[in-house]
Design a protein around this motif. Structure first.
Motif, short mmCIF file in Angstrom:
data_model
loop_
_atom_site.label_atom_id
_atom_site.label_comp_id
_atom_site.label_asym_id
_atom_site.label_seq_id
_atom_site.Cartn_x
_atom_site.Cartn_y
_atom_site.Cartn_z
N ASN A 147 -1.23 8.39 2.21
CA ASN A 147 -0.66 9.59 1.03
C ASN A 147 0.15 9.39 0.22
O ASN A 147 0.77 8.13 0.30
N ALA A 148 0.53 10.36 -0.75
CA ALA A 148 1.39 9.96 -1.73
C ALA A 148 2.71 9.98 -1.25
O ALA A 148 3.84 9.76 -2.01
N ASN A 149 3.29 10.30 0.19
CA ASN A 149 4.51 9.98 0.41
C ASN A 149 4.60 8.81 1.41
O ASN A 149 5.60 8.71 1.81
N GLY A 150 3.52 7.78 1.19
CA GLY A 150 3.57 6.95 1.94
C GLY A 150 3.38 6.96 3.51
O GLY A 150 3.52 5.84 4.08
N GLU A 151 2.91 7.84 3.70
CA GLU A 151 2.60 8.05 5.11
C GLU A 151 1.17 7.62 5.51
O GLU A 151 0.20 8.14 4.64
N GLU A 152 0.79 7.01 6.50
CA GLU A 152 -0.35 6.41 7.00
C GLU A 152 -1.13 7.77 7.54
O GLU A 152 -0.64 8.13 8.53
N LEU A 153 -2.46 7.82 7.14
CA LEU A 153 -3.31 8.84 7.56
C LEU A 153 -4.33 8.28 8.53
O LEU A 153 -4.79 9.02 9.49
N ILE A 161 0.81 -1.25 0.00
CA ILE A 161 0.11 0.18 -0.18
C ILE A 161 0.82 1.28 -0.01
O ILE A 161 0.75 2.25 -0.76
N LYS A 162 1.78 1.22 0.86
CA LYS A 162 2.80 2.45 0.99
C LYS A 162 3.60 2.58 -0.34
O LYS A 162 3.79 3.81 -0.79
N THR A 163 4.00 1.44 -0.67
CA THR A 163 5.05 1.33 -2.14
C THR A 163 3.97 2.35 -3.12
O THR A 163 4.54 3.05 -3.93
N MET A 164 3.04 1.57 -3.51
CA MET A 164 1.93 1.83 -4.38
C MET A 164 1.77 3.37 -4.27
O MET A 164 1.54 4.21 -5.25
N ALA A 165 1.39 3.88 -3.45
CA ALA A 165 1.03 5.21 -2.97
C ALA A 165 2.18 6.10 -3.49
O ALA A 165 1.65 7.21 -4.07
N GLN A 166 3.33 5.88 -3.08
CA GLN A 166 4.54 6.71 -3.41
C GLN A 166 4.74 6.49 -4.85
O GLN A 166 5.05 7.62 -5.56
N ARG A 167 4.67 5.32 -5.46
CA ARG A 167 5.15 5.18 -6.81
C ARG A 167 4.09 5.91 -7.93
O ARG A 167 4.64 6.65 -8.61
N TYR A 168 2.95 5.99 -7.40
CA TYR A 168 1.61 6.49 -8.48
C TYR A 168 1.32 7.88 -7.94
O TYR A 168 0.59 8.63 -8.49
N ARG A 169 1.84 8.29 -6.80
CA ARG A 169 1.62 9.66 -6.30
C ARG A 169 0.01 9.89 -6.16
O ARG A 169 -0.65 10.72 -6.50
#
Length: 270
Positions: free
Chosen positions: A102-108, A69-77
């Protein structure tokens, strides 16, 4: 917020972690190519079909799911919701967990599913989620985003409990997300009408990623990932094949509906 595209992905997950994550990445890639800024994965996106196998691999599934989840969020912004997936709990069971990243891979947001599916269905299938899952004890929270609006999350069976969504709307939610693996038997009669009811009574958008098809010899999901507007109109429906529902979340539409039907201001009880 400004108008943006949201995607509710639809998968046929199986008892194969690597295969499921590959399918999920392909759909995320497609959704972002179509312009989605908020992408949502269905319940059990990373593993579905054999409960004993899932429980025995829970820590491996948890670690792989959260990394994915975190990798995909960062990769695809993008902002990405994934869940539920199993997270080991203190009583030697698991929490059915969903997270928003979020797009930085941070859990919201993190939510542990509260309502557990313990049901004997007339089609002969029995579901005893509480045998391996510990109920969460906290209401889901609302994430406030200038870009995406105010987001509230839940998981699958929660959709039958309107008080949960009322609390989210009272907390300011404008967009409600319901990742699900709704059974084929119950889904054909209840899935869409429940989503529309939650949208109408809370004047919120509903984003509902879903599972579809057969996951093993017995377990079959309904499909029909959907995005529904605050008036209860279905904006997108993924049908019963792997794919997605994608639609615009429009703040002016939200404001229009809430102005025309200000029912949230008329509550008497709660």
């Amino acid at each position: 917020m400004k108008p943006y595209l949201a995607a509710a992905l639809q998968m046929t997950s199986v008892p194969d972690l690597d295969k499921n994550l590959a399918q999920a990445e392909e759909l995320i890639d497609l959704a972002t190519r179509r312009g989605a800024e908020l992408v949502t994965l269905p319940e059990n996106f990373s593993f579905l079909g054999d409960e004993e196998a899932k429980f025995s691999q829970a820590e491996d599934i948890r670690a792989a799911s959260e990394k994915f989840i975190k990798t995909m969020a960062q990769r695809y912004r993008i902002t990405l919701l994934g869940g539920g997936y199993p997270v080991p709990s203190p009583d030697n069971r698991t929490y059915n967990t969903a997270i928003l990243v979020n797009a930085n891979g941070e859990e919201l947001l993190r939510y542990e599913k509260v309502h557990l599916f313990d049901v004997n269905l007339p089609d002969g299938n029995t579901y005893q989620e509480s045998a391996r899952v510990t109920s969460g004890t906290a209401m889901p929270e609302v994430y406030r985003s200038d870009r995406l609006g105010q987001l509230g999350i839940s998981v699958c069976y929660d959709v039958r409990f309107p008080e949960l969504y009322r609390q989210l709307s009272k907390a300011g939610a404008e967009v409600l997300i319901v990742p699900a693996a709704f059974t084929a038997f119950t889904g054909k009669d209840h899935w869409q009408v429940l989503l529309q009811a939650r949208a109408i009574e809370n004047t919120c958008y509903m984003i509902a990623p879903a599972q579809t098809g057969f996951h093993n010899a017995r377990r079959q999901s309904h499909g029909h990932a959907m995005i529904i507007d605050p008036w209860g109109i279905t904006l997108a429906d993924a049908g019963d094949t792997v794919g997605m529902a994608i639609a615009e979340i429009d703040p002016s539409r939200l404001e229009q509906v809430r102005r025309q039907m200000p029912s949230l201001q008329h509550r008497v009880f709660g």
